[in-house]
Design a protein around this motif. Structure first.
Motif, PDB file in Angstrom:
ATOM      1  N   ASP A 277       0.842  -1.194   0.000  1.00  0.00           N
ATOM      2  CA  ASP A 277       0.000   0.000   0.000  1.00  0.00           C
ATOM      3  C   ASP A 277       0.877   1.244   0.000  1.00  0.00           C
ATOM      4  OD1 ASP A 277      -2.388   1.288  -0.141  1.00  0.00           O
ATOM      5  OD2 ASP A 277      -3.119   0.676   1.836  1.00  0.00           O
ATOM      6  N   SER A 278       0.369   2.306  -0.605  1.00  0.00           N
ATOM      7  CA  SER A 278       1.105   3.573  -0.636  1.00  0.00           C
ATOM      8  C   SER A 278       0.104   4.704  -0.366  1.00  0.00           C
ATOM      9  CB  SER A 278       1.813   3.735  -1.989  1.00  0.00           C
ATOM     10  OG  SER A 278       0.904   3.561  -3.071  1.00  0.00           O
ATOM     11  N   TYR A 279      -0.091   5.600  -1.337  1.00  0.00           N
ATOM     12  CA  TYR A 279      -1.129   6.626  -1.139  1.00  0.00           C
ATOM     13  C   TYR A 279      -2.475   5.942  -1.008  1.00  0.00           C
ATOM     14  CZ  TYR A 279      -4.706  10.045  -2.202  1.00  0.00           C
ATOM     15  OH  TYR A 279      -5.851  10.817  -2.153  1.00  0.00           O
ATOM     16  N   ARG A 280      -3.247   6.416  -0.064  1.00  0.00           N
ATOM     17  CA  ARG A 280      -4.556   5.823   0.185  1.00  0.00           C
ATOM     18  C   ARG A 280      -5.609   6.931   0.172  1.00  0.00           C
ATOM     19  NH1 ARG A 280      -4.243   2.787   5.559  1.00  0.00           N
ATOM     20  NH2 ARG A 280      -2.852   1.400   4.385  1.00  0.00           N
ATOM     21  N   SER A 281      -6.603   6.778  -0.675  1.00  0.00           N
ATOM     22  CA  SER A 281      -7.665   7.778  -0.759  1.00  0.00           C
ATOM     23  C   SER A 281      -8.499   7.765   0.524  1.00  0.00           C
ATOM     24  CB  SER A 281      -8.572   7.502  -1.957  1.00  0.00           C
ATOM     25  OG  SER A 281      -9.307   6.308  -1.752  1.00  0.00           O
ATOM     26  N   LEU A 282      -9.317   8.787   0.686  1.00  0.00           N
ATOM     27  CA  LEU A 282     -10.144   8.883   1.879  1.00  0.00           C
ATOM     28  C   LEU A 282     -11.089   7.687   1.971  1.00  0.00           C
ATOM     29  CD1 LEU A 282     -10.849  10.620   4.327  1.00  0.00           C
ATOM     30  CD2 LEU A 282     -12.524  11.816   2.910  1.00  0.00           C
ATOM     31  N   GLY A 283     -11.653   7.290   0.830  1.00  0.00           N
ATOM     32  CA  GLY A 283     -12.543   6.134   0.818  1.00  0.00           C
ATOM     33  C   GLY A 283     -11.825   4.855   1.198  1.00  0.00           C
ATOM     34  N   ALA A 284     -10.606   4.685   0.659  1.00  0.00           N
ATOM     35  CA  ALA A 284      -9.826   3.485   0.981  1.00  0.00           C
ATOM     36  C   ALA A 284      -9.434   3.477   2.452  1.00  0.00           C
ATOM     37  CB  ALA A 284      -8.579   3.431   0.104  1.00  0.00           C
ATOM     38  N   GLN A 285      -9.112   4.653   3.001  1.00  0.00           N
ATOM     39  CA  GLN A 285      -8.755   4.736   4.421  1.00  0.00           C
ATOM     40  C   GLN A 285      -9.955   4.380   5.302  1.00  0.00           C
ATOM     41  OE1 GLN A 285      -5.758   5.127   5.598  1.00  0.00           O
ATOM     42  NE2 GLN A 285      -6.331   5.165   7.762  1.00  0.00           N
ATOM     43  N   GLN A 286     -11.129   4.803   4.896  1.00  0.00           N
ATOM     44  CA  GLN A 286     -12.329   4.466   5.655  1.00  0.00           C
ATOM     45  C   GLN A 286     -12.550   2.950   5.649  1.00  0.00           C
ATOM     46  OE1 GLN A 286     -15.139   6.925   3.567  1.00  0.00           O
ATOM     47  NE2 GLN A 286     -15.022   8.575   5.081  1.00  0.00           N
ATOM     48  N   ALA A 287     -12.337   2.334   4.496  1.00  0.00           N
ATOM     49  CA  ALA A 287     -12.522   0.886   4.388  1.00  0.00           C
ATOM     50  C   ALA A 287     -11.543   0.144   5.292  1.00  0.00           C
ATOM     51  CB  ALA A 287     -12.343   0.446   2.932  1.00  0.00           C
ATOM     52  N   VAL A 288     -10.267   0.577   5.289  1.00  0.00           N
ATOM     53  CA  VAL A 288      -9.253  -0.066   6.131  1.00  0.00           C
ATOM     54  C   VAL A 288      -9.568   0.164   7.602  1.00  0.00           C
ATOM     55  CG1 VAL A 288      -6.814  -0.039   6.786  1.00  0.00           C
ATOM     56  CG2 VAL A 288      -7.458   0.097   4.378  1.00  0.00           C
ATOM     57  N   TYR A 289      -9.999   1.363   7.919  1.00  0.00           N
ATOM     58  CA  TYR A 289     -10.291   1.721   9.321  1.00  0.00           C
ATOM     59  C   TYR A 289     -11.396   0.836   9.900  1.00  0.00           C
ATOM     60  CZ  TYR A 289     -11.583   4.606  13.340  1.00  0.00           C
ATOM     61  OH  TYR A 289     -11.869   5.064  14.609  1.00  0.00           O
ATOM     62  N   TYR A 290     -12.436   0.599   9.121  1.00  0.00           N
ATOM     63  CA  TYR A 290     -13.544  -0.227   9.619  1.00  0.00           C
ATOM     64  C   TYR A 290     -13.239  -1.718   9.524  1.00  0.00           C
ATOM     65  CZ  TYR A 290     -16.246   4.084   9.714  1.00  0.00           C
ATOM     66  OH  TYR A 290     -16.677   5.351   9.998  1.00  0.00           O
ATOM     67  N   ARG A 291     -12.349  -2.084   8.618  1.00  0.00           N
ATOM     68  CA  ARG A 291     -11.984  -3.491   8.479  1.00  0.00           C
ATOM     69  C   ARG A 291     -10.976  -3.914   9.540  1.00  0.00           C
ATOM     70  NH1 ARG A 291     -10.521  -3.189   3.577  1.00  0.00           N
ATOM     71  NH2 ARG A 291      -8.251  -3.261   3.806  1.00  0.00           N
ATOM     72  N   ARG A 292     -10.112  -2.975   9.932  1.00  0.00           N
ATOM     73  CA  ARG A 292      -9.054  -3.295  10.909  1.00  0.00           C
ATOM     74  C   ARG A 292      -9.050  -2.250  12.021  1.00  0.00           C
ATOM     75  NH1 ARG A 292      -3.414  -3.932   8.429  1.00  0.00           N
ATOM     76  NH2 ARG A 292      -3.091  -4.956  10.451  1.00  0.00           N
ATOM     77  N   PRO A 293     -10.097  -2.221  12.845  1.00  0.00           N
ATOM     78  CA  PRO A 293     -10.164  -1.215  13.920  1.00  0.00           C
ATOM     79  C   PRO A 293      -8.970  -1.340  14.866  1.00  0.00           C
ATOM     80  CG  PRO A 293     -11.759  -2.984  14.272  1.00  0.00           C
ATOM     81  CD  PRO A 293     -11.213  -3.183  12.894  1.00  0.00           C
ATOM     82  N   GLY A 294      -8.371  -0.182  15.187  1.00  0.00           N
ATOM     83  CA  GLY A 294      -7.209  -0.176  16.073  1.00  0.00           C
ATOM     84  C   GLY A 294      -5.891  -0.319  15.345  1.00  0.00           C
ATOM     85  N   PHE A 295      -5.943  -0.677  14.042  1.00  0.00           N
ATOM     86  CA  PHE A 295      -4.715  -0.832  13.264  1.00  0.00           C
ATOM     87  C   PHE A 295      -4.660   0.133  12.076  1.00  0.00           C
ATOM     88  CE2 PHE A 295      -4.698  -4.765  15.615  1.00  0.00           C
ATOM     89  CZ  PHE A 295      -3.352  -4.999  15.842  1.00  0.00           C
ATOM     90  N   ALA A 296      -5.498   1.112  12.089  1.00  0.00           N
ATOM     91  CA  ALA A 296      -5.493   2.106  11.009  1.00  0.00           C
ATOM     92  C   ALA A 296      -5.879   3.455  11.591  1.00  0.00           C
ATOM     93  CB  ALA A 296      -6.468   1.701   9.903  1.00  0.00           C
ATOM     94  N   ALA A 297      -5.272   4.497  11.051  1.00  0.00           N
ATOM     95  CA  ALA A 297      -5.552   5.846  11.538  1.00  0.00           C
ATOM     96  C   ALA A 297      -6.973   6.256  11.166  1.00  0.00           C
ATOM     97  CB  ALA A 297      -4.551   6.833  10.935  1.00  0.00           C
TER      98      ALA A 297
END
Length: 362
Positions: A277-297
């Motif tokens: 992973d490199s640049y992450r769009s706001l939508g992609a960050q939201q997906a990671v955040y909800y998929r891996r709570p506590g492991f993503a900003a």
């Protein structure tokens, strides 16, 4: 053969670089590479120098532009002064005309009077009102002549001085404008040439700078300030530079530093750095955040959304692996660090970030 400037830069970094061995039971060892070693390889050392030169050229252009603005303010003041001088010149000319007018009127009156120039009645002792008036005018003319002429001479000198000052101001203005024009044009061409060389070097290293319809300006490190105009996670393609790894991209300065780091990594391990992973769009960050709570900003606060972070694989994700240790020992030479929080809270050995302050100081 490297240029004298390149050799000088290499010598400086050789003096600062050393060999660092991280050794402990059960852990791998990592050797600290020097920029001299990197410079032997086709690309990264030269890439770092080109990036540095591009930034210096940009800074020089910015300073020259600032100087231009200051000089333009000075020129604006000179313009105001010039207009004031010209107004003084006009006023002095009008004043000179007013001073000369009474004298001219009196001479004209005496000239038109038939007896104006006849002095015989005064010599014979006869008294005549008209003749007395003429005598009075003549007395005024004679007594005021020197004063009028002195005033006229002084005003004439003032007129000549103001005209000379106005001419000097015009000449100075034209000269400064010409000098500034040449200086700015030279710096702009130098900056453009350096950025072009940098883009060509990136292309040779496998970076498709025009990928996705973006211009080479996306990989221009002198334009990173334009990326700061956009919110976290909403950076357009026009300010994101591709990496050698397909589908991955970062902000220009981070991308250039990562490409240089990747070339040094290839020299050590025989393959490119693995990037998940490199640049992450706001939508992609939201997906990671909800998929891996506590492991993503929190979305909108991640360095991924600024184009300044990567998640790595290929061994780097394993804490104290040979790849991790090597990157930890050498990443800072290219502006890349493993942030302190990623060692423990949360523990993310795969997460690495570009530090613009560290990178710009190299």
């Amino acid at each position: 053969m490297p240029s004298p400037r390149s050799a000088s830069l290499v010598a400086v970094f050789m003096a600062l670089a050393s060999v660092l061995v991280l050794a402990s039971s059960g852990t791998a060892q990592a050797k600290l590479v020097t920029l001299e070693e990197v410079d032997r390889e086709p690309g990264p050392g030269n890439l770092t120098e080109l990036r540095r030169e591009a930034e210096k050229s940009s800074q020089a252009l910015a300073e020259a532009t600032k100087a231009l603005e200051q000089r333009q303010a000075t020129l604006a003041k000179a313009d105001t002064e010039l207009k004031a001088k010209l107004e003084q010149l006009r006023t002095a000319t009008a004043q000179l005309s007013r001073v000369r007018k009474p004298l001219a009127d009196l001479v004209q009156s005496l000239y038109q009077s038939p007896s104006g120039g006849d002095m015989s009645p005064f010599l014979s002792g006869e008294e005549d009102v008209d003749q007395l008036r003429a005598l009075s005018d003549m007395t005024y003319l004679v007594s005021g002549r020197d004063e009028v002429l002195a005033d006229a001479g002084r005003l004439y000198q003032q007129q000549q001085r103001l005209a000379a000052e106005a001419q000097d101001l015009r000449a100075t203005k034209l000269l400064v404008e010409a000098q500034l024009s040449v200086e700015i044009d030279t710096l702009r061409k130098r900056s453009a040439a350096t950025v072009k060389s940098l883009s060509q070097a990136l292309v040779k290293l496998g970076v498709r700078v025009n990928q996705g319809g973006r211009s080479g300006a996306a990989c221009d490190p002198t334009r990173v300030s334009s990326a700061a105009q956009y919110p976290n996670g909403l950076l357009p393609k026009s300010v994101l530079c591709p990496l050698q790894q397909p589908g991955r991209e970062l902000r220009a300065d981070a991308a250039i530093a990562f490409v240089a780091l990747n070339e040094a990594y290839k020299r050590r391990f025989g393959r490119s750095i693995c990037v998940t992973d490199s640049y992450r769009s706001l939508g992609a960050q939201q997906a990671v955040y909800y998929r891996r709570p506590g492991f993503a900003a929190v979305p909108g606060r991640s360095n991924h959304g600024l184009g300044l972070a990567v998640d790595l694989c290929g061994g780097v994700e394993s804490f104290r692996s040979a790849q991790f240790n090597w990157l930890e020992a050498n990443g800072k030479q290219f502006g890349w660090i493993h942030p302190a929080w990623a060692y423990s809270s949360p523990f993310e050995p795969w997460h690495w970030e570009y530090d613009p302050k560290l990178g710009s100081a190299l």
